[in-house]
Design an enzyme around this catalytic site. Structure first.
Site, PDB file in Angstrom:
ATOM      1  N   THR A  28      -4.364 -13.093  -0.892  1.00 54.98           N
ATOM      2  CA  THR A  28      -4.559 -11.742  -1.434  1.00 54.98           C
ATOM      3  C   THR A  28      -3.438 -11.352  -2.400  1.00 54.98           C
ATOM      4  O   THR A  28      -3.677 -10.699  -3.410  1.00 54.98           O
ATOM      5  CB  THR A  28      -4.612 -10.704  -0.285  1.00 54.98           C
ATOM      6  OG1 THR A  28      -5.468 -11.190   0.733  1.00 54.98           O
ATOM      7  CG2 THR A  28      -5.139  -9.379  -0.756  1.00 54.98           C
ATOM      8  N   ARG A  32       2.059 -17.077   0.002  1.00 50.85           N
ATOM      9  CA  ARG A  32       2.914 -16.539   1.054  1.00 50.85           C
ATOM     10  C   ARG A  32       2.936 -17.525   2.209  1.00 50.85           C
ATOM     11  O   ARG A  32       1.889 -17.851   2.775  1.00 50.85           O
ATOM     12  CB  ARG A  32       2.347 -15.195   1.499  1.00 50.85           C
ATOM     13  CG  ARG A  32       3.305 -14.404   2.330  1.00 50.85           C
ATOM     14  CD  ARG A  32       2.730 -13.065   2.678  1.00 50.85           C
ATOM     15  NE  ARG A  32       2.613 -12.173   1.534  1.00 50.85           N
ATOM     16  CZ  ARG A  32       2.204 -10.905   1.640  1.00 50.85           C
ATOM     17  NH1 ARG A  32       1.856 -10.427   2.814  1.00 50.85           N
ATOM     18  NH2 ARG A  32       2.121 -10.136   0.572  1.00 50.85           N
ATOM     19  N   HIS A 124       5.536  -7.100   3.015  1.00 54.64           N
ATOM     20  CA  HIS A 124       5.962  -6.443   4.257  1.00 54.64           C
ATOM     21  C   HIS A 124       6.181  -7.444   5.385  1.00 54.64           C
ATOM     22  O   HIS A 124       6.464  -7.038   6.503  1.00 54.64           O
ATOM     23  CB  HIS A 124       4.883  -5.450   4.661  1.00 54.64           C
ATOM     24  CG  HIS A 124       3.528  -6.063   4.612  1.00 54.64           C
ATOM     25  ND1 HIS A 124       2.843  -6.222   3.427  1.00 54.64           N
ATOM     26  CD2 HIS A 124       2.764  -6.606   5.568  1.00 54.64           C
ATOM     27  CE1 HIS A 124       1.709  -6.840   3.670  1.00 54.64           C
ATOM     28  NE2 HIS A 124       1.626  -7.088   4.962  1.00 54.64           N
ATOM     29  N   ASP A 287       7.778  -0.487   1.901  1.00 56.20           N
ATOM     30  CA  ASP A 287       7.797  -1.826   2.497  1.00 56.20           C
ATOM     31  C   ASP A 287       8.799  -2.744   1.800  1.00 56.20           C
ATOM     32  O   ASP A 287       9.546  -2.309   0.922  1.00 56.20           O
ATOM     33  CB  ASP A 287       6.397  -2.449   2.479  1.00 56.20           C
ATOM     34  CG  ASP A 287       5.979  -2.875   1.097  1.00 56.20           C
ATOM     35  OD1 ASP A 287       6.415  -2.232   0.117  1.00 56.20           O
ATOM     36  OD2 ASP A 287       5.218  -3.856   0.976  1.00 56.20           O
ATOM     37  N   ASP A 291       6.099  -1.564  -2.775  1.00 59.12           N
ATOM     38  CA  ASP A 291       4.827  -1.065  -3.312  1.00 59.12           C
ATOM     39  C   ASP A 291       4.031  -0.232  -2.307  1.00 59.12           C
ATOM     40  O   ASP A 291       3.142   0.510  -2.687  1.00 59.12           O
ATOM     41  CB  ASP A 291       3.977  -2.202  -3.917  1.00 59.12           C
ATOM     42  CG  ASP A 291       3.709  -3.325  -2.951  1.00 59.12           C
ATOM     43  OD1 ASP A 291       4.192  -3.263  -1.798  1.00 59.12           O
ATOM     44  OD2 ASP A 291       3.015  -4.286  -3.348  1.00 59.12           O
ATOM     45  N   ARG A 292       4.373  -0.327  -1.014  1.00 60.00           N
ATOM     46  CA  ARG A 292       3.649   0.484  -0.022  1.00 60.00           C
ATOM     47  C   ARG A 292       4.434   1.746   0.315  1.00 60.00           C
ATOM     48  O   ARG A 292       5.653   1.782   0.156  1.00 60.00           O
ATOM     49  CB  ARG A 292       3.461  -0.300   1.272  1.00 60.00           C
ATOM     50  CG  ARG A 292       2.531  -1.460   1.137  1.00 60.00           C
ATOM     51  CD  ARG A 292       2.291  -2.104   2.482  1.00 60.00           C
ATOM     52  NE  ARG A 292       1.265  -3.127   2.336  1.00 60.00           N
ATOM     53  CZ  ARG A 292       0.642  -3.711   3.337  1.00 60.00           C
ATOM     54  NH1 ARG A 292       0.956  -3.397   4.571  1.00 60.00           N
ATOM     55  NH2 ARG A 292      -0.284  -4.610   3.119  1.00 60.00           N
ATOM     56  N   THR A 354     -10.785  -5.442  -1.269  1.00 56.94           N
ATOM     57  CA  THR A 354      -9.379  -5.326  -0.876  1.00 56.94           C
ATOM     58  C   THR A 354      -8.485  -6.130  -1.817  1.00 56.94           C
ATOM     59  O   THR A 354      -8.811  -7.255  -2.173  1.00 56.94           O
ATOM     60  CB  THR A 354      -9.220  -5.851   0.561  1.00 56.94           C
ATOM     61  OG1 THR A 354      -9.897  -4.945   1.429  1.00 56.94           O
ATOM     62  CG2 THR A 354      -7.772  -5.940   0.976  1.00 56.94           C
ATOM     63  N   GLU A 374      -6.285   1.714   2.039  1.00 57.79           N
ATOM     64  CA  GLU A 374      -5.942   2.240   3.361  1.00 57.79           C
ATOM     65  C   GLU A 374      -4.642   1.643   3.898  1.00 57.79           C
ATOM     66  O   GLU A 374      -4.034   2.186   4.801  1.00 57.79           O
ATOM     67  CB  GLU A 374      -7.078   2.001   4.353  1.00 57.79           C
ATOM     68  CG  GLU A 374      -7.680   0.598   4.376  1.00 57.79           C
ATOM     69  CD  GLU A 374      -6.761  -0.510   4.768  1.00 57.79           C
ATOM     70  OE1 GLU A 374      -6.002  -0.309   5.739  1.00 57.79           O
ATOM     71  OE2 GLU A 374      -6.803  -1.569   4.125  1.00 57.79           O
ATOM     72  N   LYS A 386       0.640  -1.033  -6.942  1.00 55.61           N
ATOM     73  CA  LYS A 386       0.829   0.167  -6.163  1.00 55.61           C
ATOM     74  C   LYS A 386       2.320   0.487  -6.151  1.00 55.61           C
ATOM     75  O   LYS A 386       3.143  -0.394  -6.407  1.00 55.61           O
ATOM     76  CB  LYS A 386       0.256   0.018  -4.774  1.00 55.61           C
ATOM     77  CG  LYS A 386       0.745  -1.173  -3.997  1.00 55.61           C
ATOM     78  CD  LYS A 386      -0.103  -1.321  -2.737  1.00 55.61           C
ATOM     79  CE  LYS A 386       0.318  -2.558  -1.951  1.00 55.61           C
ATOM     80  NZ  LYS A 386      -0.737  -3.563  -1.864  1.00 55.61           N
ATOM     81  N   ARG A 506      -9.196  -7.625  11.068  1.00 55.28           N
ATOM     82  CA  ARG A 506      -9.026  -6.181  10.896  1.00 55.28           C
ATOM     83  C   ARG A 506     -10.360  -5.478  11.128  1.00 55.28           C
ATOM     84  O   ARG A 506     -11.377  -5.833  10.524  1.00 55.28           O
ATOM     85  CB  ARG A 506      -8.530  -5.856   9.490  1.00 55.28           C
ATOM     86  CG  ARG A 506      -7.250  -6.566   9.102  1.00 55.28           C
ATOM     87  CD  ARG A 506      -6.577  -5.854   7.925  1.00 55.28           C
ATOM     88  NE  ARG A 506      -5.562  -6.664   7.273  1.00 55.28           N
ATOM     89  CZ  ARG A 506      -4.345  -6.869   7.757  1.00 55.28           C
ATOM     90  NH1 ARG A 506      -3.995  -6.366   8.911  1.00 55.28           N
ATOM     91  NH2 ARG A 506      -3.476  -7.604   7.082  1.00 55.28           N
TER      92      ARG A 506
HETATM   93  C1  G1P Z   1      -3.317  -6.545   3.031  1.00 55.51           C
HETATM   94  C2  G1P Z   1      -3.993  -5.202   2.886  1.00 55.51           C
HETATM   95  C3  G1P Z   1      -4.503  -5.022   1.478  1.00 55.51           C
HETATM   96  C4  G1P Z   1      -3.346  -5.205   0.487  1.00 55.51           C
HETATM   97  C5  G1P Z   1      -2.639  -6.522   0.751  1.00 55.51           C
HETATM   98  C6  G1P Z   1      -1.384  -6.643  -0.095  1.00 55.51           C
HETATM   99  O1  G1P Z   1      -4.227  -7.587   2.759  1.00 55.51           O
HETATM  100  O2  G1P Z   1      -5.054  -5.060   3.807  1.00 55.51           O
HETATM  101  O3  G1P Z   1      -5.083  -3.763   1.337  1.00 55.51           O
HETATM  102  O4  G1P Z   1      -3.821  -5.179  -0.820  1.00 55.51           O
HETATM  103  O5  G1P Z   1      -2.251  -6.611   2.117  1.00 55.51           O
HETATM  104  O6  G1P Z   1      -0.460  -5.624   0.167  1.00 55.51           O
HETATM  105  P1  G1P Z   1      -5.010  -8.387   3.914  1.00 55.51           P
HETATM  106  O7  G1P Z   1      -3.959  -8.926   4.844  1.00 55.51           O
HETATM  107  O8  G1P Z   1      -5.856  -7.375   4.616  1.00 55.51           O
HETATM  108  O9  G1P Z   1      -5.798  -9.423   3.190  1.00 55.51           O
HETATM  109 ZN    ZN Z   2       4.368  -4.862  -0.577  1.00 56.17          ZN
END
Ligand code: G1P
Ligand code: ZN
Length: 553
Positions: A28, A32, A124, A287, A291-292, A354, A374, A386, A506
């Protein structure tokens, strides 16, 4: 910054790679993995080589590089500098101590008309030798690389048999300065300055400063991550809040052993301060990479979906948005609170998968001004990420204008628009096979669910979300299982794309209560029938072998 330190023409080397690393597919938000994985010989090198081969414009281009200060940052920055030199970049923009938040990086990329940036962060996720590390690639618009680019980087990483690197000297990062390494010009600048200037264009600093200098105690938790230096300069030095307003403001390579995710579980100390006591009027945290954001008032937690709706409804109180909003967007699992505001404002509202990258085209095309998720992410067209501190300033602008408490503002908002009770239940570290089994099982049953009773309603639509981008017409499929109920409630199940251990499942729950209904319930209570029905339908507790979620937001 007039002195340019030069070094002799560096020798170029081509170092063989034994075999491709098959696990280098970005998720995403970039690649990582655990710090240990990144420390395997050639691992980081292979991914950087792929980026520098695939990113358009490397020859003669400018690249921005920095990170959130976590373990592995200094090594990665010096490595990228040497590889950038070997790949023909013209200019590298670095920051003192390598500290660069994700939003500040997005701004620098745009301001310097760079070809893109590399942000060294696992957001984070915890850091340190036993924590996680990450490499995020941003494009020329300052936003996360689109899937077409990350797919190409991954494909390239799977073909590599070597990487190119210069033998140049390390770049001193302890102070701003200019350095020449062969044909590469390296500029080290203060990563905070330009970003704060941007924020000052959007918000009325005099008005916010007045509030923060009045008896109106605020607490900001930097979580020993990247926003500490930004927040200290912004709130304490620039806006005049008392010293000590910023807590945990020194970036540490392991975030002080914490989990730098601003939610009620991981920003526990701040939550206790605001929710259980009366010493503070306002609290906020960001975070790892900045960005959060989490917003708290005195005895009041602001749900991030609501936060986006409140910003949209009160945008006229922030200088940069006073002329009106072109439109808004939210990710699919984010509650529809902002949709109701958009309807009243008569502006378009988009629903995207997402991940911040899906807002990029809408922002670039000028179709939206604000957007959010969210997962504690809110932002606007000022950059392409963000932005945690931006959200805090937006809230402070509204509160300074409205002269009310956070709880009063929320109550008034629900009185006007109705309330979307909302919660996300995370099941982290689930055995991967179990999580996929449970998920696939529900997906395979979707087309049989229409019309079935669910909690106090019945299922109107059950599908796997897909998104047609209105700007470039691209189609993104399989973005989460949705149950849309007759009464407007929604239940969503997704597998995380950012976890590094096992799988994270989730569950998102949402129920709308109109303004004449009961607006002051506890969300878990308001959603209890739906929580039970979701477990019943998807077999979450049995399937995950977990009695309860690890994190409830
Ligand atoms: C999570 C959040 C998503 C955000 C991403 C990066 O991704 O749910 O909204 O954009 O972190 O900060 P997920 O672990 O759900 O794929
Ligand atoms: Zn972040």
């Amino acid at each position: 910054m007039t002195n340019v330190s030069t070094s002799a023409q560096p020798a170029l080397e081509r170092i063989p790679l034994a075999q491709p690393f098959q696990d280098q597919k970005p998720g995403t938000s970039g690649l990582r993995k655990s710090s240990q994985q990144f420390e395997q010989p050639g691992y980081l090198e292979s991914f950087i080589e792929a980026i520098l081969r695939v990113l358009p414009g490397v020859q003669g281009g400018t690249l921005v590089v920095g990170g959130d200060g976590r373990y592995g940052n200094p090594r990665a920055i010096q490595l990228i500098a040497r590889m950038a030199c070997a790949h023909g970049l013209k200019r590298l923009v670095l920051t003192t101590d390598g500290i660069l938040s994700t939003p500040a990086a997005s701004h620098l990329i745009r301001q310097r008309q760079a070809i893109g940036g590399i942000i060294l962060s696992a957001s984070h996720n915890p850091g340190g030798p036993d924590g996680d590390f990450g490499v995020k690639v941003n494009g020329a618009n300052g936003g996360p690389a689109p899937e077409s680019l990350t797919n190409a980087i991954y494909a390239c990483s799977q073909q590599l048999d070597s990487y190119a690197i210069a033998s140049s000297e390390a770049i001193p990062l302890n102070a701003p300065g200019n350095h020449q390494r062969g044909e590469l010009h390296v500029e080290v600048l203060d990563g905070v300055h330009d970003y704060l200037q941007l924020l000052e264009q959007l918000f009325d600093f005099d008005l916010i400063g007045k509030l923060l200098r009045s008896p109106w105690p605020m607490a900001f938790d930097g979580m020993h991550a990247v926003t500490g230096p930004y927040a200290t300069q912004l709130f304490e030095q620039r806006l005049g809040a008392p010293a000590g307003t910023v807590r945990n403001g020194k970036p540490l390579e392991n975030f002080g052993g914490g989990h730098p995710d601003p939610n009620l579980t991981y920003a526990h100390d701040l939550a206790v301060l605001l929710l259980n006591g009366d010493d503070y009027r306002f609290g906020a945290a960001c975070d790892g990479d900045g960005d959060r954001n989490m917003i708290l008032g005195q005895r009041c937690f602001v749900n991030p979906s609501d936060s986006l709706a409140v910003l949209a409804a009160n945008a006229s109180f922030a200088k940069g948005y006073a002329q009106g909003l072109a439109g808004v967007a939210r990710s699919m699992p984010t509650s529809a609170a902002v949709d109701v505001v958009a309807r009243e404002l008569g502006i378009p509202c988009f629903e995207t998968p997402t991940g911040w990258k899906f807002f990029g085209n809408l922002l670039d095309a000028g179709r939206i001004s604000l957007c959010g998720e969210e997962s504690f992410g809110t932002g606007s067209d000022h950059i392409r990420e963000k932005d945690g501190l931006w959200a805090v300033l937006f809230w402070l602008s509204i509160l300074a204008h409205r002269q009310c408490s956070v709880a009063e503002l929320m109550a008034e908002h629900w009185q006007r628009f109705g309330r979307h009770y909302y919660s996300r239940h995370d099941y982290e570290g689930v055995d991967t096979d179990r999580a996929h089994g449970l998920y696939n099982n529900l997906r395979d049953r979707l087309n049989k669910l229409k019309g079935e009773r669910f909690a106090d309603s019945s299922i109107a639509i059950a599908d796997d979300f897909s998104y047609r981008d209105p700007v470039d017409d691209s189609l993104t499929e399989q973005q989460g299982l949705r149950l849309l109920l007759e009464d407007g409630s929604r239940v969503i199940l997704r597998l995380s794309g950012t976890g590094t251990q096992g799988a994270t499942l989730r569950l998102y729950l949402e129920r709308y209560v109109a303004s004449n209904g009961n607006l002051q319930q506890d969300p878990q209570l308001a959603l209890s029938a739906m929580i039970a029905a979701a477990d019943n339908l998807a077999g979450i507790r049995s399937g995950t072998a977990m009695a309860k979620p690890t994190v409830i937001t």
